[in-house]
Scaffold this active site. Structure first.
Site, short mmCIF file in Angstrom:
data_model
loop_
_atom_site.label_atom_id
_atom_site.label_comp_id
_atom_site.label_asym_id
_atom_site.label_seq_id
_atom_site.Cartn_x
_atom_site.Cartn_y
_atom_site.Cartn_z
N MET A 148 0.83 -1.21 0.00
CA MET A 148 0.00 0.00 0.00
C MET A 148 0.86 1.26 0.00
O MET A 148 0.47 2.27 -0.59
CB MET A 148 -0.96 0.01 1.20
CG MET A 148 -2.07 -1.02 1.12
SD MET A 148 -2.86 -1.17 -0.50
CE MET A 148 -3.48 0.50 -0.75
N ASP A 192 -1.51 17.59 -11.42
CA ASP A 192 -1.75 18.94 -10.88
C ASP A 192 -0.90 19.98 -11.60
O ASP A 192 -1.41 21.05 -11.95
CB ASP A 192 -1.41 18.95 -9.38
CG ASP A 192 -1.64 20.31 -8.74
OD1 ASP A 192 -2.68 20.93 -9.02
OD2 ASP A 192 -0.79 20.75 -7.94
#
Lengths: 166, 166, 166, 166, 166, 166
Positions: C119, C134
């Protein structure tokens, strides 16, 4: 089974009277467990909404469970003198008392570390209870968090402890 | 003065029964205040240590105050469906009851925003109380957080609310 | 080399059907590695801007690398049932494919701990890719994060695993 | 309906070629919405486990929803050049495609602020998808996050934008 | 141009002598700017390594810039009595003085809010400087952060202020 | 006693010139200590306010101590290439120099881990000093943080190090 250390003291206050973090550098890792419990008591009307259609109670408690587990992991960010530690487990259980319009929140934390996980369990229990408050406050702003306290701890030098009535 | 909205509902559950954040996009900014309160009750022995030399109580409460204020600012990180908002004020006060070996924690939050600050006050109160627990637990693991609840709120469409006995 | 445990199950669901954190208290520390990969595909125009003067691509990828590394360290704050763990390493590499107007993000994480770091690698890869999005979205809002997945893991009871085509 | 600004540029790179945060001080608050979407495709075996008894899918998606909403609120901590902003809403929806063994994650964010909420929606979508991965990875480590991208945005100077195929 | 308020006082100490957050509820939003500056002075040997091949200095300063910008956004989590506020801009610039083996870090923050952004600029400057220390400490553990201070602020009731020698 | 490694290098820059986290996977846990120090110098007027009635100095330093300890625990969130690690201790001491209107902040951190705690001590010292600035800036915006630097470290392969004049 009780906490009978002969000279209890405020370990978080140093000899000059200042707040301090306890130095756990000399402590050994041991398996630690802590269980904390608290109640969330609401009005009968709010409790009925929880128990109504659409599995509202399941969603509220599911969300509160996640909030509690996540808070356990962040306890040291919130409680100033707590140590960061790697939790091996954090879990939240709920017991619903329909007659009392109350939900009991129970948080269990475990770690194999140098210091106990009482604060992780107490924080997880509190945040889970606050999440229930948040999700039900539109129906009852007067919901009360009752009796958040430690039920049990084990591990470390002071060993096992159990609340008198637990 | 009580919360008498005609059809209370669980605003955090959507029509399909899922948890949701309330959309506050259409709400106006208004001055919001919330006051939450809780108690921390400990053994006489622990309470005596707090009141002993070296200003221990001052350090414990000073640390708890800072913890509470900082938690108020991070409430939306902890309570899943809370909105982030800019607090104009967060403060913590303490009232000590020597006879009862208890400390009352009162948290006040204010914001000029679209949603209330009840959760900020409740969270600040809880984390301040948990900090007291943390700093005194070496002397008494059985310390209890009692009756964390909202005393007062004002602002927003539902206006002013006061706990029945506040 | 594949994941052939005889009875796969959803370890994050307990016997009552509730979400839970896996208790890793009985697991041993072993050296763990995980590698995750994903692609960021953008328009030719946006890709040209990245490759233009002023080292824009270097700045974008440098920023994305830092974002990915920092996210790896905070994975347990984001993924509810992940364990906090001390990473011994987190790194991000990029492979640019000019013809495809695509950047491959590869994240590698390592730890000597009781549970895997899949993870952490998946989160680091995702946040690095989102940072590229972004920084380029002014030129192309339609940038796509493609095929974020695990390439490799080693360590722990289940041992080594490799994506079929890796 | 498409993004046709005449001279696209990388707004996050300054004139000297360095990464920068865009100064939004002169922008007006407007109602902003962004919707992002991504897919989570898993093996048939893993998908069957999700759909088995005990409401496993409900718990997994419920947990992923909370993770996504919480991540939306913390987007600016993760994406280096994003602005902190007060979200008026963050929500996550899921669409399950049994035939494709795939779950579509859709994240919607809204704010009344000076800059858009695309990154909040993209981050919420990614973290919700990663949470599904986490909770199902014991059954299939090869789960793939597919095509995380923006579907729609509105508000601000550039106005409305819709993905070509959305 | 200097700060000549007639009766300076410690606004963060209340009338009973306790730490408090200032209540900014009655203040108006105004455009706020703050600029902070500090120096990072290292040994000649460490400075030479920074300036050597491979663009080391560019990477170090690029990483420090990102760290500073991200810290500006999290200032209120770190400084106990600071208000959370939405920054419209945070930026970091560096000036290298080869002769002095020193790097000047300058942080600029802006917000349209009820309280100033001095702490955001001071924190951003400090964390950027600490990041330079971190990345160069293998070559010189004796690197010094010098003279971190406010250069300039504007906005709010107290208006413009400039450091005497700025 | 000095840091005389024969070939110092910037360990945080990899062979291709990119920023990287050092892989500490092969390092052994050892007892690590680091002490950092910095000064906070203010005007005589501000210093007098600190020393006036109501224990203002005690509150300011008490708040700064808590801020520093909490920042030590979060160092790895702030400094991009730092490793998360479990601190066994973090403490802050203050030395007041009335003649110089200056407060020296000293931070001590300890861990039994694979990498040093210099950054934790430097960060704790900086944030404690910034908190003093914050709480006194109403009386003197020109307060200067002076000479934040490492005084001492021990543990790890490079062993003990002491600042030349410490």
């Amino acid at each position: 089974m009780s906490n009978t250390s002969p000279s209890p003291a405020l370990s978080h206050i140093d000899e000059t009277g200042k707040a301090r973090m306890v130095d756990v550098g000399d402590k050994a890792n041991t398996q630690r467990t802590a269980i904390a419990q608290g109640g969330v008591r609401m009005s009968a009307a709010a409790f009925r909404l929880l128990s109504a259609a659409n599995n509202a109670k399941g969603e509220v408690l599911g969300t509160a469970r996640i909030a509690g587990i996540m808070a356990a992991k962040r306890c040291a960010e919130l409680i100033p003198l707590c140590h960061s530690l790697p939790l091996s487990f954090a879990g939240i259980d709920f017991i619903t008392d329909e007659a009392a319009c109350s939900i009991t929140v129970r948080a269990t934390c475990r770690s194999d570390y140098k210091t106990g996980v009482e604060m992780e369990a107490m924080t997880a229990c509190s945040i889970a209870a606050l999440t229930i408050y948040d999700m039900c406050k539109a129906a009852d702003k007067g919901i009360v968090l009752e009796q958040v306290r430690l039920l049990y701890k084990s591990g470390g030098k002071s060993g096992e402890w159990r609340a008198p009535d637990a």
